[in-house]
Design a protein around this motif. Structure first.
Motif, PDB file in Angstrom:
ATOM      1  N   ALA A 105      14.415 -43.878  12.871  1.00 36.28           N
ATOM      2  CA  ALA A 105      15.784 -44.336  13.130  1.00 36.28           C
ATOM      3  C   ALA A 105      16.520 -44.689  11.840  1.00 36.28           C
ATOM      4  O   ALA A 105      17.740 -44.514  11.743  1.00 36.28           O
ATOM      5  N   GLU A 106      15.762 -45.191  10.846  1.00 37.49           N
ATOM      6  CA  GLU A 106      16.395 -45.556   9.576  1.00 37.49           C
ATOM      7  C   GLU A 106      17.063 -44.347   8.916  1.00 37.49           C
ATOM      8  O   GLU A 106      18.113 -44.469   8.284  1.00 37.49           O
ATOM      9  N   PHE A 107      16.446 -43.186   9.054  1.00 28.35           N
ATOM     10  CA  PHE A 107      17.010 -41.988   8.446  1.00 28.35           C
ATOM     11  C   PHE A 107      18.286 -41.566   9.157  1.00 28.35           C
ATOM     12  O   PHE A 107      19.201 -40.998   8.532  1.00 28.35           O
ATOM     13  N   VAL A 108      18.356 -41.808  10.453  1.00 28.62           N
ATOM     14  CA  VAL A 108      19.577 -41.487  11.195  1.00 28.62           C
ATOM     15  C   VAL A 108      20.756 -42.230  10.590  1.00 28.62           C
ATOM     16  O   VAL A 108      21.824 -41.644  10.337  1.00 28.62           O
ATOM     17  N   ILE A 113      15.802 -31.873   2.517  1.00 24.90           N
ATOM     18  CA  ILE A 113      15.243 -32.836   3.471  1.00 24.90           C
ATOM     19  C   ILE A 113      13.919 -32.322   4.025  1.00 24.90           C
ATOM     20  O   ILE A 113      12.958 -33.087   4.176  1.00 24.90           O
ATOM     21  N   ALA A 114      13.815 -31.024   4.320  1.00 26.64           N
ATOM     22  CA  ALA A 114      12.563 -30.473   4.843  1.00 26.64           C
ATOM     23  C   ALA A 114      11.464 -30.512   3.794  1.00 26.64           C
ATOM     24  O   ALA A 114      10.277 -30.598   4.138  1.00 26.64           O
ATOM     25  N   ARG A 115      11.814 -30.421   2.530  1.00 31.70           N
ATOM     26  CA  ARG A 115      10.815 -30.540   1.461  1.00 31.70           C
ATOM     27  C   ARG A 115      10.112 -31.891   1.551  1.00 31.70           C
ATOM     28  O   ARG A 115       8.917 -32.005   1.255  1.00 31.70           O
ATOM     29  N   ALA A 116      10.846 -32.907   1.982  1.00 27.75           N
ATOM     30  CA  ALA A 116      10.256 -34.241   2.134  1.00 27.75           C
ATOM     31  C   ALA A 116       9.562 -34.396   3.482  1.00 27.75           C
ATOM     32  O   ALA A 116       8.470 -34.952   3.563  1.00 27.75           O
ATOM     33  N   TRP A 117      10.211 -33.897   4.549  1.00 34.86           N
ATOM     34  CA  TRP A 117       9.620 -33.997   5.891  1.00 34.86           C
ATOM     35  C   TRP A 117      10.426 -33.120   6.835  1.00 34.86           C
ATOM     36  O   TRP A 117      11.622 -33.359   7.051  1.00 34.86           O
ATOM     37  N   LEU A 118       9.775 -32.126   7.384  1.00 37.94           N
ATOM     38  CA  LEU A 118      10.448 -31.218   8.311  1.00 37.94           C
ATOM     39  C   LEU A 118      11.042 -31.986   9.485  1.00 37.94           C
ATOM     40  O   LEU A 118      12.145 -31.672   9.954  1.00 37.94           O
ATOM     41  N   GLY A 119      10.315 -32.985   9.983  1.00 36.34           N
ATOM     42  CA  GLY A 119      10.804 -33.757  11.118  1.00 36.34           C
ATOM     43  C   GLY A 119      12.127 -34.437  10.838  1.00 36.34           C
ATOM     44  O   GLY A 119      12.990 -34.519  11.716  1.00 36.34           O
ATOM     45  N   GLU A 162      13.284 -42.210  -0.367  1.00 34.50           N
ATOM     46  CA  GLU A 162      13.273 -42.824   0.960  1.00 34.50           C
ATOM     47  C   GLU A 162      12.338 -42.134   1.964  1.00 34.50           C
ATOM     48  O   GLU A 162      11.735 -42.807   2.802  1.00 34.50           O
ATOM     49  N   ILE A 163      12.234 -40.800   1.897  1.00 32.02           N
ATOM     50  CA  ILE A 163      11.508 -40.078   2.947  1.00 32.02           C
ATOM     51  C   ILE A 163      10.059 -39.803   2.561  1.00 32.02           C
ATOM     52  O   ILE A 163       9.136 -40.097   3.331  1.00 32.02           O
ATOM     53  N   MET A 164       9.847 -39.253   1.379  1.00 29.09           N
ATOM     54  CA  MET A 164       8.488 -38.854   0.995  1.00 29.09           C
ATOM     55  C   MET A 164       7.459 -39.984   1.074  1.00 29.09           C
ATOM     56  O   MET A 164       6.342 -39.760   1.552  1.00 29.09           O
ATOM     57  N   PRO A 165       7.783 -41.201   0.641  1.00 29.71           N
ATOM     58  CA  PRO A 165       6.756 -42.244   0.665  1.00 29.71           C
ATOM     59  C   PRO A 165       6.266 -42.626   2.057  1.00 29.71           C
ATOM     60  O   PRO A 165       5.160 -43.157   2.192  1.00 29.71           O
ATOM     61  N   VAL A 166       7.070 -42.371   3.094  1.00 33.43           N
ATOM     62  CA  VAL A 166       6.696 -42.826   4.442  1.00 33.43           C
ATOM     63  C   VAL A 166       6.446 -41.686   5.420  1.00 33.43           C
ATOM     64  O   VAL A 166       5.977 -41.923   6.532  1.00 33.43           O
ATOM     65  N   ALA A 167       6.764 -40.452   5.029  1.00 31.57           N
ATOM     66  CA  ALA A 167       6.751 -39.344   5.986  1.00 31.57           C
ATOM     67  C   ALA A 167       5.398 -39.162   6.662  1.00 31.57           C
ATOM     68  O   ALA A 167       5.316 -39.061   7.896  1.00 31.57           O
ATOM     69  N   SER A 168       4.327 -39.105   5.892  1.00 31.26           N
ATOM     70  CA  SER A 168       3.016 -38.827   6.487  1.00 31.26           C
ATOM     71  C   SER A 168       2.570 -39.942   7.430  1.00 31.26           C
ATOM     72  O   SER A 168       2.040 -39.682   8.517  1.00 31.26           O
ATOM     73  N   GLU A 169       2.795 -41.181   7.039  1.00 31.20           N
ATOM     74  CA  GLU A 169       2.388 -42.306   7.888  1.00 31.20           C
ATOM     75  C   GLU A 169       3.211 -42.362   9.161  1.00 31.20           C
ATOM     76  O   GLU A 169       2.677 -42.565  10.261  1.00 31.20           O
TER      77      GLU A 169
END
Length: 388
Positions: free
Chosen positions: A39-42, A76-82, A23-30
């Motif tokens: 918001a979806e992650f919330v 979670i930070a491995r995928a995106w710190l934010g 869910e996170i890695m594919p969209v994190a950079s964009e």
């Protein structure tokens, strides 16, 4: 001595890893590049119970052990710190309330904090007071059944979405020491509470980080954390210690992501007719990265385990874990960029984002120079001990 995760922890980690990779890695950079709020992650984190990591089960939380707490932030930070920031400061606020709040405060706030309905953060830093929290000048003057709060805070993550923020104030003389400091649980819809702007940041994008002002904010005296004045600094320092375990785990996650990116790239990129992973210079970098990441991971888990075992302060362990892991994250992000060569400098590759995110961990929850002082003080006093 057992360095292995138990079955429950392994299952928890795998659940988090599967979610993060899918869910996170594919969209994190964009999403990071476009400034999109995740918001979806919330909603997903609410479903997974991550907002209740540090809330006891009796109040609807997970009541997670400390190692599981660290695992959540690492994966979670491995995928995106934010993305980890969405529930990072919130988790520390939950800890602060669950450990120091009155029974009425716990019953009123913790169930909604556990579900993510009521989100939070930490209102500590001020424009003129960061490392030296005793230098804050936000005041809270008692007026009948309320405190009237005036002041400003800065670098407050999740300020716009928080429904309640623990705010560090002076309930005594502004030039007083720790005995003049208290924490008020300020509900953000109270008149006079305003978020003035979002701060532009090098990295750690996704969650907002804000400046806010409090102008004649009337806070019920019932919202004084613990019910007694003068304990604010103790409440904050004890909570920041748990926050350092959080930060050390996030740093491990970022470092792991940088290493994985470097390893994968070195296997695919060819020079002089063979993958660059076959060159000794690259192998030396990969070996150092992998060794230092594992050392940082063990320090983070050690700090988490000692916190669980003692039930009290672990200044030495948390300070070591946070200081070392954050430096490893910075080093690994840079080494990964070097292995990528010119492509590492491109926003099309994840390492560029990791390189911007990594420095935050050397600053957040107390700078690394402060951690060194904490470690040294613990060693000199004899309170800290080495070993498992």
């Amino acid at each position: 001595m057992d360095f292995a995760l138990n079955d429950e922890q392994r299952l928890f980690r795998q659940t988090l890893r599967d979610f993060a990779e899918k869910e996170i890695m594919p969209v994190a950079s964009e999403w990071e590049r476009t400034g999109r709020y995740p918001a979806e992650f919330v909603e997903k984190f609410q479903d997974m119970g991550l907002f209740g990591l540090n809330v006891p089960e009796e109040y609807g939380g997970l009541g997670a052990d400390r190692v599981s707490y660290a695992l959540a932030f690492e994966e979670i930070a491995r995928a995106w710190l934010g993305a980890a920031g969405l529930f990072g400061p919130h988790s520390v606020a939950c800890w602060m309330v669950s450990r120091n709040g009155t029974e009425e405060q716990k019953a009123r706030f913790l169930p909604r904090m556990a579900s993510g309905e009521l989100r939070s953060g930490l209102g500590l830093t001020e424009p003129g007071a960061g490392t030296d929290l005793q230098g804050i000048i936000t005041t809270a003057v008692r007026d009948g059944d309320h405190y009237v709060v005036n002041g400003a805070k800065t670098w407050i993550t999740n300020a716009r979405v928080a429904g309640m923020l623990p705010i560090l104030v002076k309930t005594g003389a502004v030039d007083g020491g720790h005995a003049a400091m208290s924490v008020l649980l300020v509900e953000t819809d109270t008149p006079g509470f305003r978020v003035t702007r979002d701060l532009p940041k090098l990295g750690y994008k996704g969650p907002e980080t804000c400046e806010l002002v409090l102008e004649d904010v009337r806070v019920p005296a019932a919202n004084l954390l613990g019910g007694e004045e003068g304990h604010g600094l103790q409440h904050v320092l004890g909570s920041l210690e748990i926050g350092r375990i959080n930060i050390s785990a996030r740093a491990v996650g970022v470092a792991q992501a940088a290493y994985e990116a470097a390893l994968n790239y070195s296997r695919e990129r060819e020079a002089f007719g063979k993958p660059i992973a076959n060159f000794q210079a690259i192998q030396l970098k990969l070996a150092d990265m992998a060794t230092e990441i594992q050392a940082a991971r063990l320090l983070a888990y050690w700090a988490a385990t000692r916190s669980e075992e003692t039930g009290g302060r672990v200044d030495l362990e948390a300070g070591m874990a946070k200081m070392y892991a954050s430096e490893v994250a910075i080093k690994c992000a840079l080494e990964s960029m070097r292995i990528h060569g010119g492509y590492g400098y491109s926003a099309e590759y994840v390492v560029e984002r990791l390189y911007r995110d990594a420095p935050l961990m050397a600053i957040g929850e107390g700078t690394n120079d402060v951690q060194r002082l904490i470690i040294a003080k613990s060693l000199v006093s004899g309170k800290g001990r080495l070993g498992w």
